[in-house]
Structure formats: structure tokens, C-alpha cells
Design a protein around this motif. Structure first.
Motif, PDB file in Angstrom:
ATOM      1  N   UNK A 118       0.829  -1.207   0.000  1.00  0.00           N
ATOM      2  CA  UNK A 118       0.000   0.000   0.000  1.00  0.00           C
ATOM      3  C   UNK A 118       0.863   1.257   0.000  1.00  0.00           C
ATOM      4  N   UNK A 119       1.988   1.210   0.718  1.00  0.00           N
ATOM      5  CA  UNK A 119       2.907   2.349   0.702  1.00  0.00           C
ATOM      6  C   UNK A 119       3.467   2.559  -0.700  1.00  0.00           C
ATOM      7  N   UNK A 120       3.780   1.455  -1.353  1.00  0.00           N
ATOM      8  CA  UNK A 120       4.352   1.533  -2.701  1.00  0.00           C
ATOM      9  C   UNK A 120       3.400   2.256  -3.666  1.00  0.00           C
ATOM     10  N   UNK A 121       2.099   1.997  -3.534  1.00  0.00           N
ATOM     11  CA  UNK A 121       1.139   2.675  -4.417  1.00  0.00           C
ATOM     12  C   UNK A 121       0.588   3.952  -3.765  1.00  0.00           C
ATOM     13  N   UNK A 122       1.237   4.387  -2.684  1.00  0.00           N
ATOM     14  CA  UNK A 122       0.914   5.642  -2.000  1.00  0.00           C
ATOM     15  C   UNK A 122      -0.511   5.677  -1.444  1.00  0.00           C
ATOM     16  N   UNK A 123      -0.949   4.520  -0.915  1.00  0.00           N
ATOM     17  CA  UNK A 123      -2.254   4.476  -0.265  1.00  0.00           C
ATOM     18  C   UNK A 123      -2.114   3.951   1.160  1.00  0.00           C
ATOM     19  N   UNK A 124      -0.949   4.198   1.747  1.00  0.00           N
ATOM     20  CA  UNK A 124      -0.620   3.622   3.037  1.00  0.00           C
ATOM     21  C   UNK A 124      -1.640   3.875   4.137  1.00  0.00           C
ATOM     22  N   UNK A 125      -2.393   4.980   4.032  1.00  0.00           N
ATOM     23  CA  UNK A 125      -3.305   5.328   5.124  1.00  0.00           C
ATOM     24  C   UNK A 125      -4.739   4.896   4.862  1.00  0.00           C
ATOM     25  N   UNK A 126      -5.006   4.285   3.714  1.00  0.00           N
ATOM     26  CA  UNK A 126      -6.406   4.010   3.350  1.00  0.00           C
ATOM     27  C   UNK A 126      -6.798   2.540   3.513  1.00  0.00           C
ATOM     28  N   UNK A 127      -5.964   1.776   4.240  1.00  0.00           N
ATOM     29  CA  UNK A 127      -6.202   0.342   4.366  1.00  0.00           C
ATOM     30  C   UNK A 127      -7.562  -0.035   4.915  1.00  0.00           C
ATOM     31  N   UNK A 128      -8.124   0.812   5.794  1.00  0.00           N
ATOM     32  CA  UNK A 128      -9.381   0.458   6.456  1.00  0.00           C
ATOM     33  C   UNK A 128     -10.604   0.788   5.606  1.00  0.00           C
ATOM     34  N   UNK A 129     -10.407   1.526   4.521  1.00  0.00           N
ATOM     35  CA  UNK A 129     -11.564   1.915   3.703  1.00  0.00           C
ATOM     36  C   UNK A 129     -12.117   0.728   2.921  1.00  0.00           C
ATOM     37  N   UNK A 130     -13.350   0.927   2.448  1.00  0.00           N
ATOM     38  CA  UNK A 130     -13.950  -0.044   1.535  1.00  0.00           C
ATOM     39  C   UNK A 130     -13.735   0.438   0.101  1.00  0.00           C
ATOM     40  N   UNK A 131     -13.675  -0.486  -0.870  1.00  0.00           N
ATOM     41  CA  UNK A 131     -13.430  -0.063  -2.261  1.00  0.00           C
ATOM     42  C   UNK A 131     -14.384   1.021  -2.746  1.00  0.00           C
ATOM     43  N   UNK A 132     -15.675   0.947  -2.341  1.00  0.00           N
ATOM     44  CA  UNK A 132     -16.621   1.925  -2.883  1.00  0.00           C
ATOM     45  C   UNK A 132     -16.385   3.328  -2.338  1.00  0.00           C
TER      46      UNK A 132
END
Lengths: 354, 289
Positions: A118-132
Motif C-alpha cells: 500500500x505504501x508503494x502505491x501511495x495508499x498507506x493510510x487508506x487500508x481500512x476503507x472499503x473499495x466503494x
């Protein structure tokens, strides 16, 4: 990591031949684009490499190991789908963790690997979100993280940027290329967008009607297309048809066109010359600066202004020749004006009649 | 901006109101009024017939608690509902999966028709045709004896399994339909994505397909469980003496014993129990979905 070899691959669906004797060598660590119009077989080829479908004949090897009868779940590939295909019932982190957890990896390992991806794709902080809850570009990144976290041998991308708007697409092209370089994974990328293929890939394979038309680095295909289709599908090209003289062609009205590149052909056969619109100089004077240059006369029928450049449509004996010039602010030709077109033989590619 | 949206939706509700009126008017007349009458009856000592004196009482409800038979029968009916629902899932879910994910085009339509076919036949006819199949010397018995080299004696008629068979047959289409709808909505590329990540088919089923089709499973289960708990026709015809359930006792009160107040009270106790069960189950099911 591993290279992929495809040899003499054929696949038919009923009477329709989707792939016809296709052979390509995808180099280890390379970024390869499969380019073609819809129905050309590029997605079928990708699905064969992925293992969703098996070939009628031919060979597929990943890292030297034959896999043409190995089902997808055992091929150790990573795939990104056009519609992202994220699991809507899981959080972003669980989506990325999926591949590791079905393999029974330890919880701690999964957690740190997922965070790294997730860090690699720069989404390190959004792990808890749902796709929608994510934007299109973010979903794209999650799909990519999910595909690479399992350290697959090859990354397959099926028109991954097709659903994004243009500005985001350019961002994602750069991003995708960066990530690919960083992990050095062999990447095969299906697209119908020639610009995407040109800007992103080390090599391009052009497919048409299930056959590989031409294959090579982007510059080589662009500068030395081997067929009229390759010339016009990758970039824009003017095609002049006539009788070959061995080093060029003679147009029906007798004008000789010299070609500095392309096939060597026996004299007398029908052939064509391809020349890119931006290689042609357009002017009003008939003075000769270069005696070797190809020259045609015509009349401007239309001018299309596109900001940094303009395209002139020049009519010559009923054939339209496109000429693209940079907008330097110096020259502007009016519609109806008689013009002289000049270009060098080196910019002219001789193509055998197909 | 926000205010605009709010007024927009409010005027939308106002203009949509005429669309709601017929349904709710019908529900009021057809369900609410008779049901209110039944609530009323359930608190009476006698039916308000000419020449009979009646008064209000709680005895009808007290009867349920004072006689252990009713509680036993209710437990049996709940168990019946649970078993039939489980069998419907076991039989219906795989069929729905194949219909939604394997068949395409014309063949799907044809197979679908076969699933819905029971809906088109009369319920009583269906149950009596099962009676012909299940009884000793019936179709099942004769067919098995014709095929098998040894003699067997199959008489399922008037037994608990016969009731289950009849009810599952009547209600399995609901499970197939609700599951089919949710399964069909699952994008095929999700399954492909899971496989490309190395998941086996069983892992895909457990972690993606069943969770995503949970709403269909829950809806199907509710559609089946509730009427089966109160069912009386299948238990009576196929169950015979073993087919005494809570539903048949209620039916007796209305049809045979002519004790409508007790029948009404037993019905409302059933309604309350079912509502409590659904309320207790909903958070669990929501979490699963």
C-alpha cells in the motif's frame, strides 16, 4: 521474476480464430505492450498467459517452465483487471491481503507485506476503507497493490487505465512505470491506446485478427513499420501506393518517391511508401534546397488547429496527404493555397503490398 | 446547495406519493383490518355470534403457557422450519450458482423455467401427487423395486420425511430465485481476480461468493422459514398422524373446533416468536453479509 515465452500459440472459439500462430518473447523485467484494435486477440493472448483459458496448440513458458496446461491459480501471476475487480465485501487492506492469506501466510507477515504494498502505491493510510469509498485512480492503485503483493512472476494488465479520465490516466502511466521499475517485474500490458503503448513500454507487439503484425521497441515500429496497418495503427501515416523501383516507388502519374528505409523489394511489384505527417515540410516556394528530397505539389484543403501544432490536409490528385507542423507563429497557410511538400528519403519507409 | 437537494427530494416524495397510495390502501384493507379483527378475537371468550354472550379475557394466551403441548408443537414447528430452510439452501444454492454463473442464454432460460414450474401448479395438486409417489406401492416404491435386484419396502407416506419432502419441494424455488439474483450480480472478473491470486474454488466460495450472495440467502431463508413454521397443508396431508404441528393446531381451531379466539391467540404468539427470532438473527446475518 521471470520472462515469458509464447510460441506458435493458436486458439479458436468455434469458427472464430482468436489467436493464429502467435510467438512472442517477453524479456525478464521488461514492460511489454500488446496493442491492437478490439477483436485483434490481444486480450485472448493475455488470458492465455494468465491461464484463464488454454490454447488449442502452442507453448507458453513462464521462467522457462511450460505452463500451457497449468490453471491460473497455480501460475503465480498478478493480474489487474479493466474494472479493477476489487472484492466489495472486504476492506482495502483485506483486498490486498487476499492473495497472501489464501496461501496461508502468517498474520504478521501478511500485515507488513500489505502495508509495504500500500505504501508503494501511495495508499498507506487508506487500508481500512472499503473499495466503494475510493476514487477510480485509488481503486486502480489498490488493484495494482493486490496484484504485486504476492510477488508474482509476471504482472498482467488488461486495459488498466481505460476507465480513467485523461489527466488521471497520464498520472497513472507515470506511476505504473515507476512501480514497475522499482520492483523490476516482467509486465505485459494490453491496450488499444497507441499513445499509452508508446510512452510506457520497452517493446510493443501489434496484433490484428489474431496475428502478430509486428513486434519491437516503440521507436523501431514507429520509424520502420512493416505493414500499412502497423504504420497507420501506431501513430499517423500517409500511405502512397505505386509500383516499386527497388529503392522506392513510382506513383501512377510517374512521380518517383525514394525510400531510405524498409523492405528491399524486386522492381515491378506493387508496394507502398509510408511517411509520417510531422516529417513532411510544407511551403509555397518551389526552390530546391535539397535535390534528393521527395517532392509533391498539392493544394491545402483544410487546416486543423490543435494548439501546439496544426495539421494541414493537402489534396494531391484526389489523395489527401496530412502534414503536421509545430505552431511557431511564423507560417500560416490558407485553405485553397497551392503548396509544395518535401521530405527526405530517410523519412520514407518502403512497405511490401500485403 | 444542501437545502436545494433537500427540497428536491421532498418534492420528489410528494410527487411519488400517489404511486404509494394504491399499495398501502390495499394493505390497509386486506391485511390490517382483518388482522385487527383477529387481534380483537384473540381477547374474546366466544365468537360474537347472535345469542352468545362474550367478554374480554386473556385466557386464550394463558392457555398456550398452561398447556405444555402447545410449546412442544411450536418447538417442533420451529425445527421443521429450520430443517426445511436448510434443505432448501443445500438444494437451491448450488442450483442458483450454476444457473447464474455457468449457463448462458437460451439454456439458462429453459432450466430457469423448470425451477419456477412448481409455482404454476396448484399447491394441493402438488401435495397429492407427492402422496402418490411416496406411499407404499406408490411410484417411488415400484420404481426402486423394478430397478433393484432385491425387494425393498418404501413407505414414506405419513412420516416426518414426507412432510419435509413436500415442503422443500414447495419452497425451494424461493431460495433458487433469491440466490440467483444476488449471485448473478457478482461480476465474473471478481472470481477471476480471486483465482489469479491463487485462491482455490472452495476458498473463493467461502470468502467472496457466499459473503456477496448473503443478502439472497437471508431473503430466501426468511421467505421460507416464516411460512413453513405456520404451514398446515403439507403436514396434514403428507404427515398424517405424525403431521401434527403448530400450524395444524391453529387450523383445527378455525376449521374443526371452531374456537377462533384460541386460534387467533396461537397465531399471534407464533407471529411474535417469529419476529423475535428474525430480530435476534438480523445482527448476526448482517455481520456475515
Amino acid at each position: 521474476m521471470a520472462g515469458v515465452q509464447v510460441a506458435n500459440l493458436s486458439r479458436s472459439f468455434g469458427a472464430h480464430t482468436a489467436l493464429d500462430d502467435v510467438s512472442i518473447d517477453f524479456a525478464d523485467g521488461g514492460f511489454y505492450a500488446l496493442l491492437g484494435p478490439s477483436g485483434s486477440g490481444k486480450t485472448t493472448l493475455l488470458r492465455q498467459i494468465a491461464g484463464f483459458d488454454f490454447p488449442d496448440s502452442g507453448r507458453i513458458a513462464i521462467g522457462g517452465e511450460s505452463v500451457e496446461r497449468v490453471p491460473v491459480e497455480k501460475r503465480r501471476i498478478g493480474m489487474v483487471f479493466q474494472n479493477y475487480a476489487l472484492f466489495p465485501n472486504m476492506s482495502v487492506a483485506d483486498n490486498v491481503a487476499f492473495g497472501l492469506s489464501v496461501r496461508g501466510e502468517a498474520k504478521a507477515t501478511i500485515q507488513s507485506e500489505v502495508q509495504r504494498a500500500l505504501d508503494l502505491v501511495q495508499l498507506g493510510k487508506l487500508g481500512a476503507r472499503r473499495p466503494h469509498q475510493l476514487s477510480g485512480g485509488q481503486r486502480q492503485r489498490v488493484a495494482l497493490a493486490r496484484a504485486i503483493v504476492t510477488k508474482p512472476r509476471v504482472l498482467l494488465l488488461d486495459e488498466p487505465l481505460g476507465a480513467l479520465d485523461k489527466a488521471l490516466r497520464v498520472d497513472m502511466q507515470i506511476e505504473l512505470k515507476r512501480i514497475q521499475r522499482e520492483i523490476g517485474i516482467t509486465t505485459i500490458f494490453v491496450t488499444h491506446d497507441q499513445e499509452e503503448a508508446l510512452t510506457m513500454s520497452d517493446r510493443i507487439g501489434i496484433l490484428r485478427d489474431g496475428r502478430l503484425v509486428q513486434e519491437g521497441p516503440p521507436e523501431e515500429i514507429y520509424d520502420r513499420p512493416k505493414s500499412e496497418f502497423a504504420a497507420t495503427f501506431l501513430g499517423d501515416a500517409n500511405i502512397l501506393r505505386g509500383e516499386t523501383t527497388g529503392t522506392g516507388i513510382r506513383l501512377p502519374d510517374g512521380t518517383a518517391i525514394a525510400a531510405g528505409a524498409g523492405a528491399t523489394l524486386a522492381g515491378g511489384a506493387t508496394a507502398s511508401c509510408a511517411v509520417r505527417p510531422e516529417r513532411i515540410r510544407i511551403g509555397t516556394d518551389s526552390g530546391t534546397s535539397d535535390p534528393n528530397a521527395n517532392m509533391l505539389r498539392g493544394q491545402v484543403s483544410k487546416r486543423i488547429f490543435a494548439g501546439n501544432n496544426s495539421t494541414y490536409f493537402v489534396d494531391r490528385n484526389g489523395q489527401t496527404i496530412k502534414v503536421t507542423v509545430q505552431n511557431t507563429g511564423v507560417e500560416k497557410l490558407a485553405e485553397g493555397q497551392k503548396v509544395v511538400l518535401r521530405w527526405s528519403p530517410e523519412s520514407t519507409v518502403l512497405i511490401a503490398a500485403s | 446547495m444542501a437545502g436545494q437537494v433537500a427540497t428536491g427530494s421532498r418534492s420528489g416524495l410528494r410527487s411519488a406519493l400517489p404511486l404509494l397510495v394504491p399499495a398501502y390502501l390495499w394493505l390497509t384493507v386486506a391485511i390490517f383490518l382483518p388482522l385487527s379483527a383477529m387481534v380483537f378475537f384473540s381477547f374474546m371468550t366466544e365468537l360474537p355470534l347472535p345469542g352468545k354472550a362474550w367478554s374480554f379475557t386473556l385466557d386464550n394466551y394463558a392457555t398456550f403457557f398452561s398447556q405444555p403441548l402447545y410449546l412442544t408443537l411450536l418447538a417442533a414447528s420451529l425445527r421443521l422450519g429450520l430443517e426445511v430452510t436448510l434443505w432448501c439452501i443445500v438444494i437451491g444454492y448450488p442450483a442458483a450458482y450454476v444457473l447464474a454463473k455457468v449457463f448462458r442464454g437460451r439454456s439458462r432460460e429453459a432450466i430457469f423455467l423448470l425451477v419456477i414450474l412448481p409455482f404454476w401448479s396448484n399447491g394441493l395438486v402438488r401435495i397429492f401427487s407427492w402422496a402418490m409417489v411416496l406411499r407404499e406401492g406408490g411410484i417411488l416404491d415400484s420404481a426402486l423395486n423394478a430397478v433393484l435386484p432385491f425387494n425393498i419396502n418404501i413407505d414414506l407416506m405419513y412420516s416426518y420425511p414426507a412432510v419435509i419432502i413436500g415442503l422443500v419441494h414447495s419452497y425451494v424455488p424461493y431460495m433458487v430465485l433469491t440466490c440467483y439474483l444476488t449471485l448473478q450480480a457478482i461480476d465474473d472478473s471478481l472470481i477471476e481476480a480471486g483465482r489469479s491470486l491463487g485462491a482455490s474454488r472452495l476458498q473463493m466460495l467461502k470468502r467472496v461468493i457466499i459473503p456477496l450472495s448473503m443478502p439472497g440467502l437471508v431473503a430466501g431463508a426468511a421467505l421460507i422459514f416464516v411460512p413453513v413454521v405456520g404451514s398446515f397443508m403439507e403436514p396434514r396431508i403428507l404427515g398424517g398422524r405424525t403431521g401434527t404441528f403448530y400450524g395444524t393446531v391453529i387450523e383445527d381451531q378455525f376449521v374443526a373446533v371452531f374456537n377462533w379466539p384460541l386460534g387467533a391467540a396461537l397465531s399471534f404468539i407464533l407471529l411474535a416468536v417469529v419476529l423475535v427470532i428474525l430480530a435476534l438473527a438480523s445482527p448476526v446475518l448482517k455481520r456475515a453479509a
